[in-house]
Design an enzyme around this catalytic site. Sequence first.
Site, mmCIF file in Angstrom:
data_model
loop_
_atom_site.group_PDB
_atom_site.id
_atom_site.type_symbol
_atom_site.label_atom_id
_atom_site.label_comp_id
_atom_site.label_asym_id
_atom_site.label_seq_id
_atom_site.Cartn_x
_atom_site.Cartn_y
_atom_site.Cartn_z
ATOM 1 N N GLU A 43 9.946 -1.838 11.145
ATOM 2 C CA GLU A 43 10.592 -0.572 11.456
ATOM 3 C C GLU A 43 12.028 -0.800 11.932
ATOM 4 O OE1 GLU A 43 9.194 2.124 10.731
ATOM 5 O OE2 GLU A 43 7.148 2.334 11.477
ATOM 6 N N GLY A 78 7.153 -3.034 4.509
ATOM 7 C CA GLY A 78 5.932 -3.417 5.213
ATOM 8 C C GLY A 78 5.865 -2.452 6.387
ATOM 9 N N ASN A 115 12.473 6.010 6.660
ATOM 10 C CA ASN A 115 13.418 5.449 7.630
ATOM 11 C C ASN A 115 13.860 4.041 7.243
ATOM 12 O OD1 ASN A 115 11.158 3.927 8.085
ATOM 13 N ND2 ASN A 115 10.875 4.523 10.219
ATOM 14 N N HIS A 168 11.885 1.485 6.410
ATOM 15 C CA HIS A 168 11.003 0.360 6.745
ATOM 16 C C HIS A 168 10.447 -0.298 5.482
ATOM 17 C CE1 HIS A 168 7.201 3.084 7.069
ATOM 18 N NE2 HIS A 168 7.024 2.303 6.023
ATOM 19 N N ASP A 213 0.456 -5.646 5.247
ATOM 20 C CA ASP A 213 0.199 -5.140 6.593
ATOM 21 C C ASP A 213 -1.175 -4.494 6.725
ATOM 22 O OD1 ASP A 213 0.799 -2.951 4.978
ATOM 23 O OD2 ASP A 213 2.742 -2.606 5.877
ATOM 24 N N THR A 272 2.911 5.421 -3.291
ATOM 25 C CA THR A 272 3.771 4.977 -4.393
ATOM 26 C C THR A 272 3.121 3.880 -5.233
ATOM 27 O OG1 THR A 272 5.591 5.395 -2.861
ATOM 28 C CG2 THR A 272 6.138 4.212 -4.890
ATOM 29 N N THR A 304 0.863 -1.193 0.000
ATOM 30 C CA THR A 304 0.000 0.000 0.000
ATOM 31 C C THR A 304 0.897 1.240 0.000
ATOM 32 O OG1 THR A 304 -0.091 -0.277 2.374
ATOM 33 C CG2 THR A 304 -1.977 -1.086 1.121
ATOM 34 N N LYS A 335 12.857 9.881 -0.660
ATOM 35 C CA LYS A 335 13.284 8.488 -0.510
ATOM 36 C C LYS A 335 14.758 8.280 -0.873
ATOM 37 C CE LYS A 335 9.135 7.257 0.688
ATOM 38 N NZ LYS A 335 8.167 6.469 -0.028
#
Length: 252
Positions: free
Chosen positions: A142, A139, A135, A137, A68, A40, A37, A201
């Site tokens: 983290e 899915g 950061n 991650h 997720d 993007t 999801t 990104k």
Amino acid sequence: MIQVMEYEATADLYKDAAQMVVETLAARPEAVLGLATGATQVPLYRELVELYGAGRVSFRHATCVNLDEYVGLAPSDPNSYHTYMRNHFYDHVDVDPRRCLLPEGDATDLTAAAARYQRLLERRRDIQFLGIGRNGHIGFNEPNDELILGTHVTGLNPVTVADSRQYFHGSQAVPHQAVTMGVGDIFFSERIVLLAIGEDKADAIARALSGRVSTRHPASLLQLHPQAIFLVDQEAAAKLSADRKRVPARSA
Ligand code: GLP
């Protein structure tokens, strides 16, 4: 080594990503597609819906599994990933809704729900799409001292909560927890295709391809997968050296 394709035109990036799905289903109509999801992925679903409309692809025999879901959101919640998938994709193609799987974020026993979802993932995916958080991650895995291989309940990083805010309709607060496939689940796919767009990104992409792996940058683990590919635009590729990326035929 992760292949990196840098696109001048994002339209071409999404055409190539959609083509990978078309080819996967042409080779194996009952393929298992791992879907993601986030903003993007939206143009990818638009492209796939268009190809379906043009009779170029059918999802009739496919199984779709998502990465997720937010904790506490029912499938009918406008901010749930269930709703996102229906709105952008499932309601517009011929996939069997019984074979569209997402974790149950609203289960009373979330640990049991995560274990149930894990069992649904026992068939290896043919292709797994991913986005990437700023950061690193993937899915909702983290940055942390340790990463979990299987499906689990996780706390969300403050960066992730802040970044998700823009997608939430109404006054509902972004949940601070989610149920996510673990990194082992993500790896259980023949191919992994990560999409990244925009300068936000660029750091996450550069670190994911740095030649070092760290649980503090979950996407860097993808360097260990035998068939991972990154499709990125020029902004997301801005911090990669020229010899680390290839310009695909469409953009040449
Ligand atoms: C969310 C999703 C991730 C996705 C990421 C990036 O946190 N759980 O799977 O990769 O956001 O989202 P976007 O594409 O909106 O930048």
